[in-house]
Scaffold this active site. Structure first.
Site, PDB file in Angstrom:
ATOM      1  N   VAL A 150    -112.228  21.726 -10.923  1.00 17.92           N
ATOM      2  CA  VAL A 150    -112.704  20.524 -12.010  1.00 17.92           C
ATOM      3  C   VAL A 150    -113.996  20.121 -11.239  1.00 17.92           C
ATOM      4  O   VAL A 150    -114.390  20.641 -10.305  1.00 17.92           O
ATOM      5  CB  VAL A 150    -111.704  19.500 -11.754  1.00 17.92           C
ATOM      6  CG1 VAL A 150    -110.338  19.827 -12.261  1.00 17.92           C
ATOM      7  CG2 VAL A 150    -111.288  18.888 -10.187  1.00 17.92           C
ATOM      8  N   ASN A 151    -114.554  19.218 -11.968  1.00 16.50           N
ATOM      9  CA  ASN A 151    -115.971  18.702 -11.676  1.00 16.50           C
ATOM     10  C   ASN A 151    -115.757  17.928 -10.573  1.00 16.50           C
ATOM     11  O   ASN A 151    -115.069  17.016 -10.212  1.00 16.50           O
ATOM     12  CB  ASN A 151    -116.569  18.236 -12.760  1.00 16.50           C
ATOM     13  CG  ASN A 151    -115.613  17.540 -13.834  1.00 16.50           C
ATOM     14  OD1 ASN A 151    -114.514  17.688 -13.956  1.00 16.50           O
ATOM     15  ND2 ASN A 151    -116.238  16.558 -14.571  1.00 16.50           N
ATOM     16  N   THR A 152    -117.002  17.986  -9.651  1.00 18.10           N
ATOM     17  CA  THR A 152    -117.095  17.146  -8.323  1.00 18.10           C
ATOM     18  C   THR A 152    -118.540  16.652  -8.487  1.00 18.10           C
ATOM     19  O   THR A 152    -118.931  17.007  -7.685  1.00 18.10           O
ATOM     20  CB  THR A 152    -116.834  18.217  -7.035  1.00 18.10           C
ATOM     21  OG1 THR A 152    -117.510  19.136  -7.174  1.00 18.10           O
ATOM     22  CG2 THR A 152    -115.454  18.558  -6.730  1.00 18.10           C
ATOM     23  N   PRO A 153    -118.697  15.641  -9.377  1.00 15.01           N
ATOM     24  CA  PRO A 153    -120.293  15.144  -9.362  1.00 15.01           C
ATOM     25  C   PRO A 153    -120.607  14.179  -8.316  1.00 15.01           C
ATOM     26  O   PRO A 153    -119.918  13.879  -7.472  1.00 15.01           O
ATOM     27  CB  PRO A 153    -120.011  14.226 -10.924  1.00 15.01           C
ATOM     28  CG  PRO A 153    -118.409  13.948 -10.944  1.00 15.01           C
ATOM     29  CD  PRO A 153    -117.681  14.911 -10.389  1.00 15.01           C
ATOM     30  N   PHE A 208    -119.188  31.775  -6.549  1.00 16.46           N
ATOM     31  CA  PHE A 208    -120.625  32.090  -6.519  1.00 16.46           C
ATOM     32  C   PHE A 208    -121.070  32.516  -7.659  1.00 16.46           C
ATOM     33  O   PHE A 208    -122.294  32.680  -7.678  1.00 16.46           O
ATOM     34  CB  PHE A 208    -120.804  33.017  -5.391  1.00 16.46           C
ATOM     35  CG  PHE A 208    -120.270  32.567  -3.799  1.00 16.46           C
ATOM     36  CD1 PHE A 208    -121.194  31.776  -3.128  1.00 16.46           C
ATOM     37  CD2 PHE A 208    -119.196  33.122  -3.358  1.00 16.46           C
ATOM     38  CE1 PHE A 208    -120.918  31.228  -2.192  1.00 16.46           C
ATOM     39  CE2 PHE A 208    -118.878  32.745  -2.108  1.00 16.46           C
ATOM     40  CZ  PHE A 208    -119.720  31.587  -1.323  1.00 16.46           C
ATOM     41  N   LEU A 209    -120.349  32.570  -8.837  1.00 14.85           N
ATOM     42  CA  LEU A 209    -121.061  32.977 -10.187  1.00 14.85           C
ATOM     43  C   LEU A 209    -122.217  32.240 -10.595  1.00 14.85           C
ATOM     44  O   LEU A 209    -122.287  30.815 -10.388  1.00 14.85           O
ATOM     45  CB  LEU A 209    -120.011  32.942 -11.239  1.00 14.85           C
ATOM     46  CG  LEU A 209    -119.635  31.658 -11.785  1.00 14.85           C
ATOM     47  CD1 LEU A 209    -120.655  31.041 -12.712  1.00 14.85           C
ATOM     48  CD2 LEU A 209    -118.120  31.938 -12.494  1.00 14.85           C
ATOM     49  N   ASN A 264    -125.853  27.602  -1.567  1.00 14.83           N
ATOM     50  CA  ASN A 264    -126.535  26.842  -2.728  1.00 14.83           C
ATOM     51  C   ASN A 264    -127.706  26.234  -2.005  1.00 14.83           C
ATOM     52  O   ASN A 264    -128.862  26.239  -2.543  1.00 14.83           O
ATOM     53  CB  ASN A 264    -125.852  26.027  -3.445  1.00 14.83           C
ATOM     54  CG  ASN A 264    -125.138  26.849  -4.606  1.00 14.83           C
ATOM     55  OD1 ASN A 264    -125.379  28.004  -4.883  1.00 14.83           O
ATOM     56  ND2 ASN A 264    -123.988  26.063  -5.235  1.00 14.83           N
ATOM     57  N   ASP A 269    -106.322  21.709 -19.013  1.00 14.73           N
ATOM     58  CA  ASP A 269    -107.309  20.736 -18.890  1.00 14.73           C
ATOM     59  C   ASP A 269    -106.853  19.530 -19.495  1.00 14.73           C
ATOM     60  O   ASP A 269    -106.308  19.635 -20.611  1.00 14.73           O
ATOM     61  CB  ASP A 269    -108.742  21.354 -19.720  1.00 14.73           C
ATOM     62  CG  ASP A 269    -109.965  20.717 -19.214  1.00 14.73           C
ATOM     63  OD1 ASP A 269    -110.767  21.184 -18.629  1.00 14.73           O
ATOM     64  OD2 ASP A 269    -110.255  19.493 -19.413  1.00 14.73           O
ATOM     65  N   CYS A 273    -125.393  22.539  -9.850  1.00 13.68           N
ATOM     66  CA  CYS A 273    -124.867  22.851  -8.528  1.00 13.68           C
ATOM     67  C   CYS A 273    -125.795  22.323  -7.524  1.00 13.68           C
ATOM     68  O   CYS A 273    -125.637  21.856  -6.518  1.00 13.68           O
ATOM     69  CB  CYS A 273    -124.524  24.378  -8.324  1.00 13.68           C
ATOM     70  SG  CYS A 273    -122.915  24.731  -9.045  1.00 13.68           S
TER      71      CYS A 273
END
Ligand code: UDX
Ligand code: ADP
Length: 456
Positions: free
Chosen positions: A92-95, A164-165, A222, A37, A274
């Site tokens: 990684v994040n996909t904001p 899918f957690l 989702n 990271d 999410c």
């Protein structure tokens, strides 16, 4: 390409990458797992006893795997691991994008793109690159394009393996998933990843699809879950107006096996990193392909969620104004058993109360007070303070607003708390967890979402 994965790297040590890699390392002692990271403080925390993510059972797994076949290292030291890896997860994040085309709706892929560039730069051999983060459909095209620019002779297969957690139950979900989804174009790469999961997941639960179906399935799954929460929340308001009981209605609807009981708990609205982001991404995709009807449909799911937060905050504000204007907020996390408050309904609700001039006394079982404070806007200087203890938080409050379903809140001794609150205090139970009879016997007026009118 190699048919067997022995060496895994995961880029991104967040809520998804950290727990997922810990479970893979735990279940696959023959595979070496390295998590990297760019956030060095986060890596240091993963290497300490105070892990950056709170999940039931996670600390034990990290304790037995770290230093065995699981390592956390800063990205600055990651190049050699990338060069050696058979498979690299991008987690990684996909904001939601805040500027440029699609701002406010489309997902920001810049972190993903920078991972792809990093992989292209350092990978040397045949490597499977796996999308673990939720991506918009056809994101793999972007990743492939960047990877193909690599100069080190790396060759790549891109797979989509969305996670899918759910937070709060991450370890259970990872250890016993309903399904694992692998989307791709190359059968050898798909089967190599399937073999990793087969260490503990039955093959029948490993679904193989095309790349684009896998990417879209995660967004759709989702969206369906969020839609159920918005549906029951829309019904909750009607229950309050008609004296029907939302839990009874949900129980009856859910007893139909075609509907099912899960995700029908009325609440103050859904939160988390999410649902909103993925709905916005889906809406953007619909608009991009000029599907205005579907875009409006999914927008409705989001609109109900905003409406539910606003109306419950307004009820609590109205009642509190009649008294001393002080509200105790119990629960800041977006759901129980996590320290995560990204997109938590508590953020909007607290800000609406502060804007109405209400003073807030805040308490949560896990959320970091200093971090949460950064999400609050207090232009009217109404004031807010955090309390580690529930009794302190409710002291002098004219209303108690429950925003997270922490077990500790479901088990509160209302008789003891009644001695601390203001006279005529009311409970606004936004999660349907308070035993109403006990709270009423202790002298509280009680509003439960989906069960009767707000007190006045
Ligand atoms: C979700 C999906 O469940 C998971 O499969 C995906 O990988 C990531 O997004 P998460 O956001 O971690 O997981 O939590 P989830 O349990 O889905 O809850 C989301 C929100 O909906 C929470 O704020 C929760 O309180 C709310 N919710 C959920 C309700 O209000 N009522 C319900 O019945 C269920
Ligand atoms: P999620 O909930 O999807 O796991 P988080 O925000 O918890 O999202 O974690 C994403 C992690 O990815 C963060 O720790 C962030 O520092 C890391 N990250 C983002 N971009 C990069 C990158 N280009 N290289 C390495 N790490 C990255």
């Amino acid at each position: 390409m190699k048919g067997r994965i022995r060496d895994i790297v995961c880029i991104g040590a967040g809520y998804v990458g950290g727990p997922t890699m810990a479970v893979i390392a735990d279940r696959c002692p023959d595979i070496s797992v390295t998590v990297i990271d760019m956030n060095e403080a986060r890596i240091a925390a993963w290497n300490s006893d105070a892990l950056p993510v709170y999940e039931l059972g996670l600390a034990e797994i990290v304790r037995r795997t770290r230093g065995r076949n699981l390592r956390f290292i800063p990205q600055a030291e990651g190049a050699a691991s990338i060069a050696q890896a058979d498979a690299i997860f991008i987690s990684v994040n996909t904001p939601t994008k805040t500027q440029g085309e699609g701002a406010g709706k489309a997902s920001d892929l810049s972190y993903v793109e920078s991972c792809a560039r990093y992989i292209a730069e350092h990978a040397t051999g045949p490597t499977i690159v796996i999308e673990k983060s939720t991506m918009p459909v056809r994101a793999a095209d972007t990743i492939k394009r960047i990877l193909s620019s690599g100069k080190n002779g790396g060759s790549f297969h891109v797979l989509s393996n969305p996670e899918f957690l759910a937070e709060g139950t991450a370890i259970r979900d990872l250890e016993k998933p309903d399904r694992v989804l692998i989307g791709g174009e190359n059968v050898t790469a798909i089967e190599a990843l399937a073999a990793v999961y087969r260490h503990w997941v039955p093959d029948a639960a490993i679904l193989r699809t095309g790349l684009w179906s896998a990417e879209l399935s995660k967004l759709a799954a989702n969206a369906f879950l969020a839609q159920r929460v918005s549906s029951i929340n829309a019904i909750s308001a009607l229950c309050e107006a008609t004296e029907a009981d939302v839990d009874e209605v949900a129980g009856v609807c859910g007893a139909d096996t075609r509907i099912g009981l899960k995700f029908l708990k009325a609440s103050i609205g859904f939160g988390g990193s999410c649902f909103k982001k993925d709905l916005l991404s889906l809406i953007y995709l619909c608009e991009f392909y000029q599907l205005s009807g579907p875009a409006a449909y999914w927008q409705g799911v989001l609109d109900i969620n905003e409406w539910q937060k606003r109306r419950i905050a307004a009820m609590a504000a109205e009642y509190a104004k009649l008294g001393g204007g002080v509200v105790a907020i119990l629960g800041l996390a977006f759901k129980k058993n996590t320290n995560d408050f990204r997109e938590s309904p508590a953020i909007d609700i607290c800000n609406q109360l502060l804007a109405a001039g209400i003073r807030l006394r805040l308490q949560d079982e896990r959320v970091d007070a200093g971090d949460f404070a950064k999400t609050l806007v207090d232009e009217r200087k109404a004031g807010f303070a955090f309390f580690p203890d529930i009794g302190q938080a409710v002291s002098g409050a004219g209303a108690i607003l429950i925003l997270t379903e922490w077990d500790a809140y479901a088990a509160l001794d209302w008789t003891a708390l009644a001695r601390l609150t203001a006279k005529d205090a009311a409970i606004f139970d936004g999660r349907g967890i308070v035993r109403r009879a006990a709270a009423q016997a202790a002298g509280f007026k009680v509003f439960t979402v989906g069960k009767g009118q707000a007190p006045n």
